[in-house]
Structure formats: structure tokens, C-alpha cells
Design a protein around this motif. Structure first.
Motif, PDB file in Angstrom:
ATOM      1  N   SER A 153       0.837  -1.079  -0.097  1.00 26.98           N
ATOM      2  CA  SER A 153      -0.023  -0.023   0.152  1.00 26.98           C
ATOM      3  C   SER A 153       0.807   1.273  -0.080  1.00 26.98           C
ATOM      4  O   SER A 153       0.350   2.125  -0.411  1.00 26.98           O
ATOM      5  CB  SER A 153      -1.019  -0.140   1.140  1.00 26.98           C
ATOM      6  N   ASN A 158       1.086   3.667  -3.200  1.00 22.18           N
ATOM      7  CA  ASN A 158       0.112   4.415  -3.706  1.00 22.18           C
ATOM      8  C   ASN A 158       0.627   5.775  -3.751  1.00 22.18           C
ATOM      9  O   ASN A 158       0.461   6.521  -4.973  1.00 22.18           O
ATOM     10  CB  ASN A 158      -1.192   4.274  -2.656  1.00 22.18           C
ATOM     11  N   LEU A 196      -2.207   6.597 -10.811  1.00 19.79           N
ATOM     12  CA  LEU A 196      -3.429   6.000  -9.845  1.00 19.79           C
ATOM     13  C   LEU A 196      -4.708   6.098 -10.064  1.00 19.79           C
ATOM     14  O   LEU A 196      -5.016   7.217 -10.420  1.00 19.79           O
ATOM     15  CB  LEU A 196      -2.760   6.326  -8.390  1.00 19.79           C
ATOM     16  N   ALA A 206      -6.037   1.608  -3.031  1.00 15.91           N
ATOM     17  CA  ALA A 206      -6.277   2.438  -4.378  1.00 15.91           C
ATOM     18  C   ALA A 206      -7.555   2.571  -4.648  1.00 15.91           C
ATOM     19  O   ALA A 206      -8.259   3.755  -4.681  1.00 15.91           O
ATOM     20  CB  ALA A 206      -5.346   2.137  -5.645  1.00 15.91           C
TER      21      ALA A 206
END
Length: 606
Positions: free
Chosen positions: A245, A248, A257, A320
Motif C-alpha cells: 500500500s 500508492n 493511480l 487504491a
């Protein structure tokens, strides 16, 4: 010793089982995991089979070095997808695959449908069919906890489905150890269609190794490479400290993204839900797959607010599509949303994407039903998100509309909503916006299982990721461990004599057969290997990707080049020469008849 796989065939209808003999040549040519699964699908299942029919088959497969290579603990679930009606393979790490091999089996073939909910218990070569009626309706977390309590063994390893799979939501996942998912493609729905709640395994048997004196030093060499990489390779350090994570934030900085249902690729508020914020506010410790010294699963606890007390473990795609993708800037809420999806057995990537689609439709006045039902689907509204998800789970009201995914929902909503449906072949996008990352866009279009960032945008990456799925090893380790090291270990374990040239040859064989299978099941490449209109025409407006799209002409050229690199003609069909060179002559007649079908489709203007 001639290596072959120990595969158990299980019929849930008759509750019988027996060993399925795998041709040693198949083992050599298709290795295991994803490759062996595709070969089995082609051989054992008829063209056009309904993925949710009792006769449809489900394969749970490991590879020859599963449980031997450090971090080589993955399991590959292979089946025909109820989302796309084409091939699917979903990967889950943790401990289950190694445990299955220690119980005496390298894989399971599961077919039929039980009259009542059932779970399988496999212990050191013995299989039992057990009633699961009392587990039906439990979440994945509850069912795993209950089974371990009943079996009086905290170390039994369990794959199971939640209520989403039981209700055959076509993007339902299969879970283990709470947060480890075989998520994409609807495997949970296939399990639900068979009334299969769980497969529990416990083993104490030795793994087969042809030459231990060669294999053990190579295995130790791999472990040293991984340990050293924790302080010498930035990517390894990032994974060990923050997990997936964390990425991101750089993906947002690079402009690709998922932001607001793929309208943008950069979000100024990403730092509020990124890895640094998670480390400061939630993170407790990391976990790893069996034998892996990296530990890239960052377990944490929500410590304040409405969702306090919940254990969480966000990954890249969930963080995301359930964060920037729907503009949730509250870290505690975002990580709870990722937990909710795992707990109820959803593919969090698809569920987040569907939510972004619903929010954009709501924003544009296309969902009067939501206001009628009292659901506020404004961007970032967590209360509205959870209300929508509960309705999806129960197929109630507006939830029934989105339970089948964005493609079918858009067809029913109309009003131009198709423009917001970010999917290919019926499967929702992964967590990247293609306008600023054309390699991701290309692989979304041509991947043999629909949009997935795991497929690989370059030939080298595609080969590495294919091999990871054949060996059921970690795809992230490709940055640290070179192909020749994997081949050395594989040869020592199996007594094969694979050479460097076999690496691209085998990967290409798998990719060609996968494409041939999908074409057999109705894929027409020029019709179906395409991207949504938004990717080609809606320019990004923020970040370094501002102004970018993936021009249709460029995409067509890239797709044609990819076809040629794989061994396909300009229309996307594997050539007879490529099939013959890779030992796939049996697929040639199907390709010729399907090519005629595409020609007719083009003549009709489709």
C-alpha cells in the motif's frame, strides 16, 4: 525418478475422490500452477461450459518448488471465470500451498456440486467430506476461526469463501488467514455454486526432492539473496517496512493511480492514506508467506474513531480503489473498507472499482434509485459506501444492479454510463489509470484474464510473472532472484534439465495456450482486446500526467506489436507456426474456425 504431480480429483456430487494421473510430459512442459491449470482446462472441460455449472472444474494447484523456495508458498486457483467467461487464475500466498504439499498432494481437481454445504479436510493423504451447514452464512474470518476451534488445531490451513461467494456474486474471492485473497475473477462464486465452503489442510509429510544435496544449498542461496536485499534494494526495503500500500504515493506522484474512477492519475490528498500515515497510525507488525524473510503483509489496528479495534491489512489495489479511487481521505475508514471486503469475501479491486463507477453515475444524475433508497453516494462518503455494499451482498434494491459488475450495470443504467465503466471483457480495471501509463493499458487489454497489473507490460516482465505462477513463487521476488537461480533449484528438485532458453519458451507456451483457450471460449481479439473510450479521449488534468491520454492509434500499434511478439498474427490469433513450435498443435483446428468467426464479425461492422 521422473517427476510428476500428485493430483487428487474430487467429485462433490458423489463425494468420491481418487488420484488423477498427470502425464510427466505435461509436468515438464507446463510445470505447475497456472500452466498446468490451463492445460487441464483445455483437456478436461468442454467448449462453452457455464462456469457455475456442476460440471465446471476448479483447480487448486502448487508447483514443484512450493514449500521449498523461500517465499515459494503460493497457490494458484484456475477456473473459467463467471465474470468474463474466459480463463482465470488467482494467486494466494501465505501458508496453504505448502501445507497441501506436506499433506501429500500437489493439487486438487474439484468438480460436481454437493447437495448441501460441505468442506474438505485433508490430512496426510486422507480426505474427508464434512458437513458445512453450520458454517454457511459466516464471514471468512468467522468460518476460519470456527473450523480451527472445531478441529482443535490452530495450525490447520484453511481456504474458504464468505457470504459473497455463497450468493455467487461474480467477483467473490477465496480467502485464507483473513487477508490473503485469491481475489480476481470470481473464484468465490465458483466455490459457492458447488456448495463448497472451505478446504482445510494439515500435513506433516516430507516434500519430494530428487537431489537434496544440490537443492538445499541453492535454496539457502536464495534466502541469502532475499535477506541481503532488505538493505540493498529499495523496493525490498519498502515492501518489508510498509507493504504494497505504500506504493500508492509514488504511483500518484507518477500520475497513474486510480483517482475518482480513473478520471485522474494524481491526488493531492494521497498522503493522508499512504504508507507513512498507516505506519504512524495503524501498523503493528509484518507477516510473511511460508519461509519468506521479507514479510510484506503489514498488519495493523484501527486505534481511533468509528472503526477502532479492527485488525486490518491493506494491500496496493484495495487501498487504491477504496481510497483515491472513491476519494476516501480518512485512513481509518479506508483500511476498514479493505477489511470489510476481505471479511465478506469480495474481490476488493472490483468492489472498489464498482463503487467509483456508482459514484460517478450518482454525480451525473444517473442513479435516482440511490436517492429513493436514501443512499448518498457522493465522493468519499463512507456511510454511503457501506450501505451500497450491504445491498450488493444481498442483491437488494440498487445493490442488485451492481452485483453483476460495471459492464452489466452500465448496460442497464444507460444514459452514457458506459463511458464510466472501466472494464475489459467484463472485469473491472486494476488500480492504475492507463492514460498516463500505456504499458498498464496495453496489458489490461491483452491479458489472458482481463485487467490485471500482475500480467506484465513488457515481454521480460510477462515471462517472469508467468514463471512465478508456474512455480507458485512470489512475483515480487523477480527483482531479487534471477531466472537461472530458479531453474537451478527446479532441476535439482525434479531431475529435469531445463536450460536458460526454456525460460522464454515455456512462458510463451503458456501464454499461447491461454489465448487459444479464450478464443475457443468465444474471445474475438480485435473485438475484445480493447479499452474503454475514456482511456483514449478523456485527458488527465492533474499532476505530471496532465493532458495525457492513450491515443487509439498508438494503442492499436502497441497491440499489434504485442501480438507479433507473442507469436500471433495481426488479428490476435496464434499462428500455426507458433503453435507447432511450442507443442500446441492440438489447438490449431480451433484457431482456424475462430478466425473465420472474427472475419464475419468484422464484415458485420462489429
Amino acid at each position: 525418478m521422473v517427476f510428476t504431480h500428485r493430483i487428487m480429483e474430487v467429485n462433490l456430487t458423489t463425494q468420491t475422490h481418487g488420484q488423477y494421473a498427470i502425464d510427466p510430459k505435461w509436468a515438464h512442459d507446463f510445470i505447475g500452477g497456472r500452466g498446468l491449470g490451463i492445460r487441464l482446462l483445455w483437456e478436461r472441460t468442454p467448449k462453452g461450459i457455464d462456469p457455475l455449472a456442476p460440471e465446471a472444474e476448479l483447480y487448486l494447484l502448487t508447483g514443484p518448488i512450493t514449500g521449498i523456495a523461500p517465499g515459494g508458498a503460493h497457490t494458484c486457483l484456475v477456473f473459467k471465470s463467471p465474470q468474463t467467461n474466459t480463463l482465470n487464475y488467482s494467486i494466494t500466498g501465505a501458508q496453504w500451498g505448502q501445507e497441501l504439499r506436506s499433506a501429500g498432494w500437489d493439487g486438487l481437481i474439484i468438480t460436481g456440486r454437493s447437495e448441501r454445504p460441505v468442506y474438505l479436510l485433508i490430512t496426510d493423504g486422507i480426505i474427508q467430506f464434512r458437513d458445512a451447514s453450520h458454517l454457511w452464512g459466516l464471514t471468512t474470518f468467522e468460518a476460519e476461526k470456527q473450523l480451527k476451534k472445531e478441529l482443535k488445531d490452530s495450525r490447520v490451513r484453511i481456504l474458504n469463501i464468505g457470504p459473497a461467494g455463497e450468493k455467487m456474486i461474480p467477483y467473490a474471492s477465496v480467502q485464507q488467514e483473513m487477508f490473503r485473497s485469491a481475489a480476481r475473477g470470481g473464484g468465490g462464486a465458483v466455490w459457492g455454486s458447488k456448495n463448497l465452503k472451505a478446504v482445510a489442510v494439515r500435513g506433516t509429510m516430507a516434500l519430494p526432492v530428487h537431489n537434496p544435496s544440490q537443492a538445499i544449498p541453492i535454496r539457502n542461496e536464495m534466502e541469502k539473496i532475499l535477506k541481503d536485499s532488505r538493505t540493498t534494494i529499495r523496493r525490498t526495503y519498502d515492501l518489508m517496512r510498509w507493504g504494497g500500500s505504500m506504493t500508492n504515493m509514488p504511483h500518484s506522484d507518477e500520475g497513474h493511480l486510480d483517482v475518482a474512477n480513473y478520471r485522474e492519475g494524481h491526488w493531492p490528498e494521497i498522503h493522508k492514506i499512504g504508507g507513512l500515515a498507516y505506519e504512524r497510525l495503524c501498523r503493528a507488525r509484518s507477516r510473511g508467506c511460508f519461509g519468506c524473510p521479507m514479510g510484506c503483509m503489514p498488519l495493523g489496528v484501527v486505534r481511533e474513531g468509528e472503526f477502532s479495534g479492527n485488525v486490518v491489512c491493506p494491500d496496493l489495489e484495495a487501498a487504491a480503489t477504496m481510497g483515491s479511487g472513491i476519494l476516501v481521505n480518512d485512513l481509518n475508514a479506508m483500511v476498514y473498507l479493505t477489511r470489510w471486503a476481505d471479511e465478506y469475501g469480495f474481490d476488493s479491486t472490483s468492489l472498489g472499482n464498482i463503487t467509483g463507477f456508482a459514484m460517478e453515475c450518482y454525480e451525473n444524475g444517473l442513479l435516482p434509485e440511490a436517492k429513493f433508497e436514501g443512499i448518498d453516494l457522493s465522493w468519499g462518503n463512507v456511510e454511503g459506501v457501506l450501505a451500497l455494499w450491504r445491498r450488493i451482498l444481498n442483491r437488494e434494491g440498487i445493490g442488485a444492479l451492481f452485483a453483476e459488475g460495471v459492464k452489466k450495470a452500465a448496460a442497464k443504467i444507460g444514459g452514457g454510463s458506459e463511458h464510466y465503466a472501466m472494464q475489459v471483457k467484463g472485469r473491472e480495471f486494476a488500480c492504475f489509470t492507463p492514460q498516463a501509463d500505456h504499458k498498464q493499458g496495453l496489458q489490461y487489454a491483452v491479458s489472458d484474464k482481463g485487467p490485471a497489473h500482475h500480467f506484465g507490460g513488457k515481454a521480460e516482465h510477462t515471462q517472469q510473472r508467468t514463471w512465478a505462477d508456474l512455480l507458485t513463487a512470489c512475483t515480487w521476488q523477480r527483482r531479487m532472484i534471477k531466472p537461472e537461480v530458479y531453474l537451478k533449484l527446479l532441476n535439482a528438485v525434479t531431475d529435469w534439465q531445463l536450460q536458460a532458453g526454456d525460460w522464454p519458451l515455456t512462458a510463451k507456451r503458456i501464454l499461447l495456450l491461454a489465448r487459444a483457450y479464450n478464443i475457443r471460449e468465444g474471445l474475438l481479439p480485435l473485438r475484445d482486446d480493447v479499452l474503454p473510450e475514456r482511456v483514449h479521449v478523456d485527458k488527465l488534468t492533474t499532476g505530471i500526467g496532465a493532458g495525457q491520454v492513450y491515443p487509439r492509434e498508438q494503442f492499436s500499434m502497441d497491440r499489434k506489436a504485442w501480438y507479433g511478439e507473442l507469436g500471433c498474427d495481426a488479428e490476435g490469433f496464434p499462428t500455426p507456426e507458433a503453435l507447432k513450435d511450442h507443442g500446441l498443435e492440438f489447438a490449431m483446428p480451433v484457431m482456424e474456425s475462430s478466425r473465420r468467426a472474427q472475419s464475419n464479425d468484422v464484415l458485420k461492422g462489429n
